[in-house]
Scaffold this motif. Structure first.
Motif, PDB file in Angstrom:
ATOM      1  N   VAL A 160      16.840 -84.331 -33.339  1.00 43.55           N
ATOM      2  CA  VAL A 160      16.427 -84.211 -31.946  1.00 43.55           C
ATOM      3  C   VAL A 160      15.216 -85.071 -31.644  1.00 43.55           C
ATOM      4  O   VAL A 160      15.154 -85.744 -30.608  1.00 43.55           O
ATOM      5  N   THR A 161      14.239 -85.075 -32.549  1.00 44.45           N
ATOM      6  CA  THR A 161      12.975 -85.780 -32.293  1.00 44.45           C
ATOM      7  C   THR A 161      12.749 -86.956 -33.237  1.00 44.45           C
ATOM      8  O   THR A 161      11.714 -87.613 -33.156  1.00 44.45           O
ATOM      9  N   ASP A 198      14.697 -83.461 -38.273  1.00 50.62           N
ATOM     10  CA  ASP A 198      13.336 -83.247 -37.797  1.00 50.62           C
ATOM     11  C   ASP A 198      12.494 -82.517 -38.839  1.00 50.62           C
ATOM     12  O   ASP A 198      11.299 -82.802 -38.990  1.00 50.62           O
ATOM     13  N   TRP A 266      15.410 -75.016 -26.946  1.00 52.20           N
ATOM     14  CA  TRP A 266      15.936 -76.073 -26.103  1.00 52.20           C
ATOM     15  C   TRP A 266      17.458 -75.988 -26.019  1.00 52.20           C
ATOM     16  O   TRP A 266      18.128 -75.611 -26.985  1.00 52.20           O
ATOM     17  N   ARG A 285      13.180 -81.714 -23.504  1.00 52.27           N
ATOM     18  CA  ARG A 285      11.930 -81.177 -24.051  1.00 52.27           C
ATOM     19  C   ARG A 285      10.762 -81.324 -23.079  1.00 52.27           C
ATOM     20  O   ARG A 285       9.613 -81.153 -23.463  1.00 52.27           O
ATOM     21  N   THR A 304      11.144 -77.351 -35.652  1.00 56.57           N
ATOM     22  CA  THR A 304      10.288 -78.524 -35.438  1.00 56.57           C
ATOM     23  C   THR A 304       9.224 -78.684 -36.506  1.00 56.57           C
ATOM     24  O   THR A 304       8.656 -79.770 -36.660  1.00 56.57           O
TER      25      THR A 304
END
Length: 346
Positions: A160-161, A198, A266, A285, A304
Motif C-alpha cells: 500500500v505504501t 509495508d 483504510w 489515506r 503499517t
C-alpha cells in the motif's frame, strides 16, 4: 491447583506452499493456543497440487498427519496462471530432501472445505491466507455470508505504501489474482488484517534469531534451518543480505497478536485494468474528513508498523516449540483420511 485450560484459536491456513509458507506451517504447529483445522492450497509459488503435496510433506515431518490438506484453485479467476520458481525452486521447497510419501484430499476443493467448516463452526474459525486469494474468493461466491461466519482473516499480500515486488506497483500474491483480491478486500469481514510488504520487508531475521534456530535439533528445527537457508540464498542475491524476511509468518503472528502491529483502517481497492499497475493495492489515506467521499467498501486493518522485537521473538518461540508435543488427533484428522495420493497436474 487446577491447570488453566488454553483457549485454542481454530485456524484454516490457505497457502501456496513455498518457503515462507512452510515457515508458517512450522510456526503454527508449535503454538499450543492454535488448532490447525485444515490446510487448503492455491496456485502461486507452485501449482495448487504441488503446494498440497508440499504441505502434506511438511506436516508429516512435523508429526501432524491429522491435519487434512486439500487441493484448491489451480488457476486465477481471470488471467493465466504464473508460478515463482526463481524464488522457491522448482518444487516450492528449494529442492530440499523431504519425505514425500503423502496423501492429499481431492474429493473436495479448498473453497468447498472452507465453506463447509465455516457452516459447521460459525464464528469460530479464522483464516490465514498466504498465497493468492482465489480460494477465498471462490468460497465467497459459494457462501456470501462467509464474512459473518468467519471470526477473522489475515492476508499476507499487497504493498500500500511501498513498491511492489512482482512489479514496481504490485505484490506477488495480489498480482497472481487481482480479481480475487478485490472480492476479498470488499467483502466486509468481521476483522480483516492485511500484512503487506509495508511491514513484512522489515522482518529480516537477526543474527540472534538465526543462531537460536540453528541450535535446534528437532525435526521442525532442522526443517526450518533448511528452509531459511534456501530463502536467504535468494535474498542474498536480490538484496545483498545474508538473511530473509518472514513474509507469511508475519500475517499469522498479527492475527494471533494484533498488539504487535500498528494499523491504518483504510478501504483498499485493487487495480484491475490491464497494464503496468495491474494488481496494485490502493488505499485512500488522506487524513481529512470534510468532503471526503464515502469509501467504496468497508475498511480493513492495513499493518503499517511492527513491534519487531516481540514479533521475531514470537516467531522463534513457535519454531522452537514445533514438533515437541504429540499431535491432536480428532474429527478433522479422521476426515482427512479420505484422500488420494495421485492427483493430476495443472
Amino acid at each position: 491447583m487446577t491447570e488453566t485450560a488454553i483457549t485454542r484459536r481454530r485456524i484454516v491456513l490457505d497457502c501456496d506452499t513455498g518457503l515462507d509458507d512452510t515457515l508458517t506451517l512450522i510456526f503454527l504447529s508449535g503454538r499450543p493456543d492454535v488448532e490447525l483445522v485444515a490446510v487448503g492450497t492455491v496456485h502461486g509459488n507452485v501449482s495448487a497440487v504441488q503446494g498440497a503435496l508440499n504441505s502434506a510433506a511438511v506436516l508429516k515431518t512435523l508429526g501432524r498427519t491429522d491435519v487434512p490438506v486439500t487441493v484448491g484453485a489451480r488457476h486465477p479467476l481471470a488471467q493465466p496462471v504464473q508460478y515463482s520458481a526463481k524464488v522457491h525452486g522448482s518444487d516450492g521447497l528449494g529442492e530440499i530432501p523431504i519425505d514425500r510419501e503423502v496423501r492429499v484430499r481431492t474429493d473436495i476443493s479448498a473453497a468447498e472445505q472452507l465453506v463447509r467448516l465455516a457452516r459447521q463452526h460459525p464464528g469460530e474459525l479464522e483464516i490465514i491466507a498466504t498465497g493468492p486469494l482465489t480460494n477465498i474468493a471462490l468460497a465467497l461466491m459459494i457462501e456470501p455470508e462467509l464474512p459473518n461466519l468467519i471470526a477473522g482473516i489475515a492476508v499476507m499480500g499487497g504493498a500500500v505504501t511501498v513498491p511492489g515486488n512482482n512489479t514496481p506497483w504490485a505484490e506477488s500474491n495480489i498480482k497472481h489474482d487481482p480479481e480475487a483480491a478485490s472480492l476479498v478486500f470488499s467483502a466486509g469481514w468481521r476483522r480483516c488484517v492485511l500484512a503487506g510488504l509495508d511491514v513484512t520487508l522489515t522482518t529480516w531475521l537477526r543474527s540472534a534469531d538465526l543462531a537460536a534456530i540453528d541450535a535446534l535439533t528437532t525435526p521442525a528445527g532442522r526443517l526450518a534451518q533448511q528452509i531459511i537457508g534456501k530463502f536467504s540464498a535468494y535474498f542474498s542475491v536480490t538484496y545483498g543480505r545474508q538473511s530473509c524476511p518472514i513474509h507469511d509468518p508475519t500475517a499469522a503472528i498479527l492475527l494471533l497478536h494484533p498488539e504487535y502491529g500498528e494499523y491504518g483502517r483504510w478501504s483498499v481497492q485493487v487495480e484491475l485494468a490491464p497494464g503496468l499497475t495491474r494488481g496494485a493495492t490502493l488505499a485512500d489515506r488522506r487524513p481529512f474528513v470534510a468532503n471526503k467521499p464515502a469509501p467504496p467498501h468497508p475498511p480493513i486493518e492495513v499493518a503499517t508498523r511492527l513491534d519487531l522485537d516481540r514479533l521475531l521473538e514470537c516467531f522463534v518461540a513457535g519454531i522452537r516449540a514445533a514438533g515437541t508435543a504429540p499431535a491432536q488427533q480428532g474429527q478433522q484428522g479422521q476426515q482427512g483420511q479420505q484422500m488420494e495420493k495421485e492427483v493430476s497436474g495443472d
